[in-house]
Each structure stands twice: as C-alpha cells, then as structure tokens.
Scaffold this motif. Structure first.
Motif, PDB file in Angstrom:
ATOM      1  N   THR A   5       0.702  32.252  31.780  1.00 55.14           N
ATOM      2  CA  THR A   5       0.258  31.568  32.977  1.00 55.14           C
ATOM      3  C   THR A   5       1.481  31.122  33.780  1.00 55.14           C
ATOM      4  N   HIS A   6       2.637  31.684  33.457  1.00 57.04           N
ATOM      5  CA  HIS A   6       3.867  31.271  34.148  1.00 57.04           C
ATOM      6  C   HIS A   6       3.801  31.633  35.637  1.00 57.04           C
ATOM      7  N   ILE A   7       4.074  30.644  36.489  1.00 54.68           N
ATOM      8  CA  ILE A   7       4.078  30.907  37.934  1.00 54.68           C
ATOM      9  C   ILE A   7       5.531  31.063  38.370  1.00 54.68           C
ATOM     10  N   CYS A  29      17.743  39.625  34.926  1.00 49.71           N
ATOM     11  CA  CYS A  29      18.384  39.249  33.653  1.00 49.71           C
ATOM     12  C   CYS A  29      17.527  38.321  32.821  1.00 49.71           C
ATOM     13  N   THR A  30      16.480  37.764  33.429  1.00 51.08           N
ATOM     14  CA  THR A  30      15.606  36.812  32.735  1.00 51.08           C
ATOM     15  C   THR A  30      14.174  37.209  33.069  1.00 51.08           C
ATOM     16  N   VAL A  31      13.756  38.363  32.598  1.00 52.80           N
ATOM     17  CA  VAL A  31      12.491  38.944  33.078  1.00 52.80           C
ATOM     18  C   VAL A  31      11.289  38.069  32.722  1.00 52.80           C
ATOM     19  N   GLY A  32      11.389  37.294  31.645  1.00 49.32           N
ATOM     20  CA  GLY A  32      10.340  36.324  31.290  1.00 49.32           C
ATOM     21  C   GLY A  32       8.972  36.969  31.262  1.00 49.32           C
ATOM     22  N   CYS A  33       8.059  36.444  32.072  1.00 51.92           N
ATOM     23  CA  CYS A  33       6.687  36.967  32.085  1.00 51.92           C
ATOM     24  C   CYS A  33       6.498  38.011  33.182  1.00 51.92           C
ATOM     25  N   GLY A  34       7.576  38.407  33.820  1.00 53.83           N
ATOM     26  CA  GLY A  34       7.521  39.533  34.753  1.00 53.83           C
ATOM     27  C   GLY A  34       7.094  39.189  36.176  1.00 53.83           C
ATOM     28  N   GLY A  35       7.010  37.910  36.509  1.00 53.28           N
ATOM     29  CA  GLY A  35       6.554  37.508  37.840  1.00 53.28           C
ATOM     30  C   GLY A  35       7.504  37.962  38.942  1.00 53.28           C
ATOM     31  N   HIS A  36       8.771  37.597  38.821  1.00 55.36           N
ATOM     32  CA  HIS A  36       9.739  38.036  39.831  1.00 55.36           C
ATOM     33  C   HIS A  36       9.892  39.556  39.786  1.00 55.36           C
ATOM     34  N   ILE A  53      15.702  42.165  31.403  1.00 56.41           N
ATOM     35  CA  ILE A  53      16.313  41.730  30.135  1.00 56.41           C
ATOM     36  C   ILE A  53      15.706  40.385  29.749  1.00 56.41           C
ATOM     37  N   ASP A  54      15.456  40.183  28.489  1.00 54.74           N
ATOM     38  CA  ASP A  54      15.115  38.833  28.010  1.00 54.74           C
ATOM     39  C   ASP A  54      15.502  38.720  26.543  1.00 54.74           C
ATOM     40  N   ALA A  55      16.014  37.540  26.190  1.00 51.02           N
ATOM     41  CA  ALA A  55      16.430  37.300  24.805  1.00 51.02           C
ATOM     42  C   ALA A  55      15.219  37.105  23.898  1.00 51.02           C
ATOM     43  N   ASP A  56      14.078  36.764  24.496  1.00 52.75           N
ATOM     44  CA  ASP A  56      12.884  36.425  23.720  1.00 52.75           C
ATOM     45  C   ASP A  56      11.986  37.658  23.592  1.00 52.75           C
ATOM     46  N   PRO A  57      11.797  38.162  22.373  1.00 47.91           N
ATOM     47  CA  PRO A  57      10.977  39.377  22.231  1.00 47.91           C
ATOM     48  C   PRO A  57       9.543  39.170  22.704  1.00 47.91           C
ATOM     49  N   LYS A  58       9.041  37.944  22.618  1.00 53.73           N
ATOM     50  CA  LYS A  58       7.661  37.686  23.071  1.00 53.73           C
ATOM     51  C   LYS A  58       7.572  37.815  24.597  1.00 53.73           C
ATOM     52  N   ALA A  59       8.628  37.379  25.288  1.00 53.45           N
ATOM     53  CA  ALA A  59       8.654  37.520  26.755  1.00 53.45           C
ATOM     54  C   ALA A  59       8.624  39.001  27.125  1.00 53.45           C
ATOM     55  N   ILE A  60       9.368  39.810  26.387  1.00 52.58           N
ATOM     56  CA  ILE A  60       9.401  41.252  26.677  1.00 52.58           C
ATOM     57  C   ILE A  60       7.998  41.848  26.518  1.00 52.58           C
ATOM     58  N   ASN A  78      15.287  43.877  25.119  1.00 51.48           N
ATOM     59  CA  ASN A  78      15.298  42.585  24.441  1.00 51.48           C
ATOM     60  C   ASN A  78      16.729  42.293  23.970  1.00 51.48           C
ATOM     61  N   ASP A  79      17.433  41.511  24.781  1.00 56.79           N
ATOM     62  CA  ASP A  79      18.832  41.207  24.448  1.00 56.79           C
ATOM     63  C   ASP A  79      19.235  39.964  25.220  1.00 56.79           C
ATOM     64  N   ASN A  80      20.411  39.459  24.903  1.00 57.94           N
ATOM     65  CA  ASN A  80      20.932  38.307  25.621  1.00 57.94           C
ATOM     66  C   ASN A  80      21.677  38.789  26.865  1.00 57.94           C
ATOM     67  N   PHE A 101      19.030  36.089  38.224  1.00 62.27           N
ATOM     68  CA  PHE A 101      18.933  35.200  37.060  1.00 62.27           C
ATOM     69  C   PHE A 101      17.960  34.091  37.454  1.00 62.27           C
ATOM     70  N   ASP A 102      16.865  33.963  36.709  1.00 57.18           N
ATOM     71  CA  ASP A 102      15.948  32.825  36.910  1.00 57.18           C
ATOM     72  C   ASP A 102      16.026  32.052  35.588  1.00 57.18           C
ATOM     73  N   LEU A 103      16.931  31.082  35.559  1.00 54.79           N
ATOM     74  CA  LEU A 103      17.353  30.498  34.275  1.00 54.79           C
ATOM     75  C   LEU A 103      16.280  29.609  33.635  1.00 54.79           C
ATOM     76  N   GLY A 104      16.586  29.161  32.444  1.00 58.73           N
ATOM     77  CA  GLY A 104      15.700  28.199  31.782  1.00 58.73           C
ATOM     78  C   GLY A 104      14.613  28.868  30.965  1.00 58.73           C
ATOM     79  N   LEU A 105      13.464  28.210  30.927  1.00 55.22           N
ATOM     80  CA  LEU A 105      12.366  28.668  30.078  1.00 55.22           C
ATOM     81  C   LEU A 105      11.144  28.982  30.918  1.00 55.22           C
ATOM     82  N   SER A 106      10.259  29.827  30.368  1.00 52.24           N
ATOM     83  CA  SER A 106       8.998  30.100  31.053  1.00 52.24           C
ATOM     84  C   SER A 106       7.914  29.192  30.469  1.00 52.24           C
TER      85      SER A 106
END
Ligand SMILES: C[S@@+](CC[C@H](N)C(=O)[O-])C[C@H]1O[C@@H](n2cnc3c(N)ncnc32)[C@H](O)[C@@H]1O
Length: 347
Positions: A5-7, A29-36, A53-60, A78-80, A101-106
């Motif tokens: 539900t990340h906006i 570099c911070t694909v997260g939930c793919g919104g951007h 790219i995302d360090a978190d495999p769940k985000a990928i 899935n990498d840093n 880069f959209d830093l931080g957490l989703s």
C-alpha cells in the motif's frame, strides 16, 4: 503474493527532475514497491528501460508483481545500491539518462513487516533490510557499551537525551523487542515530547547503524556520476537531515570547479565540476500531498544533471573495470543496445 500500500512521494516532481523521455534508460536504486519505477516506465515508453535495485528481497518480489506489465523493459536486482557500479557493469547498463534514489523505508517495511522497523508494531529488534546482513538491532542494543550506545543514538538520531537513553538500555537489557525498547526509552525520557514519539530518534539511529545507511549513500552517490550520460539526471529524495546533508554537500561539491578551502589563494585541487544543480532550492511536497500521504511530510528532493568539462572524457567501461564493449559519445552503440535488450528479455 506480497502486495503493497506504499504511496510513492513527489512522483510528478521526480519525473520532471529526471526529464524522463521515451526510449530513455533509468536506474531506480531503491525500487521498493515499484511506484516511482512504474511512473518512470510509463513516461519512458515506448522503448524505455529500467534497472530497479533493492536490498530487500521482499521489495523485489512486490516490485516484480507491480511492474509485470513492463516485464520486457525491467531488470530487477536484489542488491545493495552501494554496489551500483558493479551492478551496472554486470548487466551492461550504462550510461543512463537518469538515476533515482528514494531513500529510507517503504510502507511495506514499516507496516508490520515483523522486522522491527517501527515501534508501533511489536516485533523482534531486527531492522536489517536484507537477511544476508549479519548484525541486527538487537545485537547492537545488547552488546554495545553504554558510551557506544549514547554516541550512536546522538550521531544517527540527533537525540539530545542519548546518555539517559543509553543508561536505561544498559540497565534493562537484554532487550529483544520493539515494544520493550520503546518502553525503556519512555522510562528514560518520559512519554510526551512534542509531536514526535520519544522513541523516534533512537529507532532512526539504530536503523541507520544496522544498515550503514549513510556510508552506503555516500558510496553510491560517488559511483553514480560515471554512470550518467551527458545531461543525465541524478535525483535524490531524502527523509531526514543526515541524509539530506550528504546529498546537498555531494551535489554542491560536484557542481564546483574548485573545492580548495577558501583561504587557499590559487586552486591546487584541480577538481572539475561534473554536475549542474537543477534544484537550486530543495523541493518538498505540497500541503495536499502531505494531507493525502502524511509519510511524505519530511521528503526533500534534490536534482542535478551530468555535465562534462571540455578536457574531460567519459571513463571507458574498461577503466571502470568492466567488459570491453565500445561507447560513442558517452552513449551505447546500437549493437550494444541490442545486447542490452536481450539481457532484459532473458531476465
Ligand atoms: C522509500 S522506499 C522506495 C519506494 C519506491 N520509490 C516506491 O515508489 O515504491 C526505499 C527502498 O529503498 C530500499 N533501500 C534502502 N537502502 C538501500 C540500499 N542501501 N540498497 C538498496 N536498497 C535500499 C529499501 O529496502 C526500500 O525498499
């Protein structure tokens, strides 16, 4: 399947700053939930390509589902992002028209991911973006000395009461969960402190330390310059002052021809500007966006574009340590583009 539900924050401003265009090649570099990423792909279609790219495999996993419609144009890794240059060389994805880069957490990570990022959900004190990392927040909390904890909480949380918090943590440990830690902090400094929860700064500090966020950001920003083609855009959205300071200082330094200290009469550094600032002032969300998405309230966007001085050449791929493919004027030759497309299709 994981969904989100990340906006995404400042989407219109991000697309403008990236100058996303049909056929363009971009790195999120911070694909997260793919919104951007979805917005970039939409704007760069037809022919656009995106490396996410995302360090978190769940985000990928979430991004892959979200970007399914563009699967022929997206490569997800899935990498840093501290390995940005190596990733681009491995997938032959350079130079590019824009890097985000959209830093931080989703919201995926903050909302009850069970990884202890938020004190609003009880969970083990983990806070690792990737399960491959060794050190958890619980390791830091339970093994650091009082002085080390106080220093970490002050440095990464900019917390004025770091000493009291560290003293209480050491007295009350072992501390294993987010709720236990939040309650320890409340006992140390009281439960009411203006608009932010008393545990906010300590949680920020731990998350930054566990994931070495500031170090990785500096490394990736430095690598990004050589990955951008002529006039390629670098766009960074940050969410706290420590990140924003790094981004601002980096962009301002790289936008200058000389970075000698002011008292040096003639330049001895030989530094040449590699960026031109696009956002002279930081871009922040509108009141309407903050109302619709309160998490956007601390967002700050800065953008710059790649410039090349007359005597400067693009670093060749070989110089960057990669394959021996050739480039023309900083952009790939068509044969290499063909190869790139086959990498996309195979991924
Ligand atoms: C704010 S979210 C990005 C949201 C995304 N822009 C969207 O629209 O869905 C930040 C993402 O960056 C990832 N991240 C943070 N630091 C990272 C790093 N050093 N390397 C790779 N990914 C990182 C996090 O795992 C998280 O998924």
């Amino acid at each position: 399947m994981l969904t989100s539900t990340h906006i995404p924050v400042l989407v219109k401003e991000t697309i403008e700053a990236l100058a996303a265009q049909p056929g363009g090649r971009y790195i999120d570099c911070t694909v997260g939930c793919g919104g951007h990423a979805a917005a970039i792909l939409e704007q760069s279609s037809p022919g656009g390509q995106l490396l996410g790219i995302d360090a978190d495999p769940k985000a990928i996993e979430v991004a892959r589902a979200r970007l399914e419609a563009y699967s022929g144009s997206v490569l997800l890794v899935n990498d840093n992002f501290a390995n940005l240059q190596a990733i681009c060389l491995k997938y032959d994805f350079l130079p590019v028209h824009g890097i985000l880069f959209d830093l931080g957490l989703s919201s995926l990570q903050l909302n009850g991911s069970g990884r202890g990022f938020s004190f609003q959900h009880d969970a083990p004190l983990d806070m690792r973006l990737s399960p491959n990392q060794e050190v958890t927040a619980a390791d830091i909390i339970n093994t650091s000395s009082e002085a080390e904890l106080a220093q970490l909480i002050r440095k990464y949380g900019e917390e004025g009461c770091s000493r009291q918090i560290a003293r209480h943590i050491v007295r009350e440990r072992p501390i294993r969960t987010t709720l236990q830690l939040a309650q320890t902090i409340e006992r140390a400094i009281g439960s009411r402190r203006g608009i932010i929860h008393p545990a906010t700064r300590t949680f920020q500090a731990l998350r930054i330390a566990v994931n070495q966020e500031l170090e990785h950001l500096e490394v990736a920003l430095n690598q990004s310059i050589n990955l951008l083609g002529f006039e390629g855009r670098l766009v960074v959205i940050s969410y706290h002052s420590l990140e924003d300071r790094i981004v601002k200082q980096f962009m301002h330094r790289e936008a200058k021809d000389c970075i000698c200290p002011p008292r040096v009469p003639t330049c001895v550094c030989g530094h040449k500007a590699s960026l031109k600032l696009i956002t002279k002032k930081v871009v922040t969300p509108s009141l309407t966006e903050v109302e619709l998405n309160p998490r956007s309230r601390s967002a700050k966007l800065r953008a710059a574009k790649r410039i090349i001085s007359q005597d400067e050449q693009y670093m060749t791929v070989e110089e960057l340590g990669g394959s021996t493919e050739a480039k023309a004027n900083g952009w790939r030759r068509p044969t290499v583009l063909k190869k790139l497309r086959s990498v996309f299709l195979a991924a």
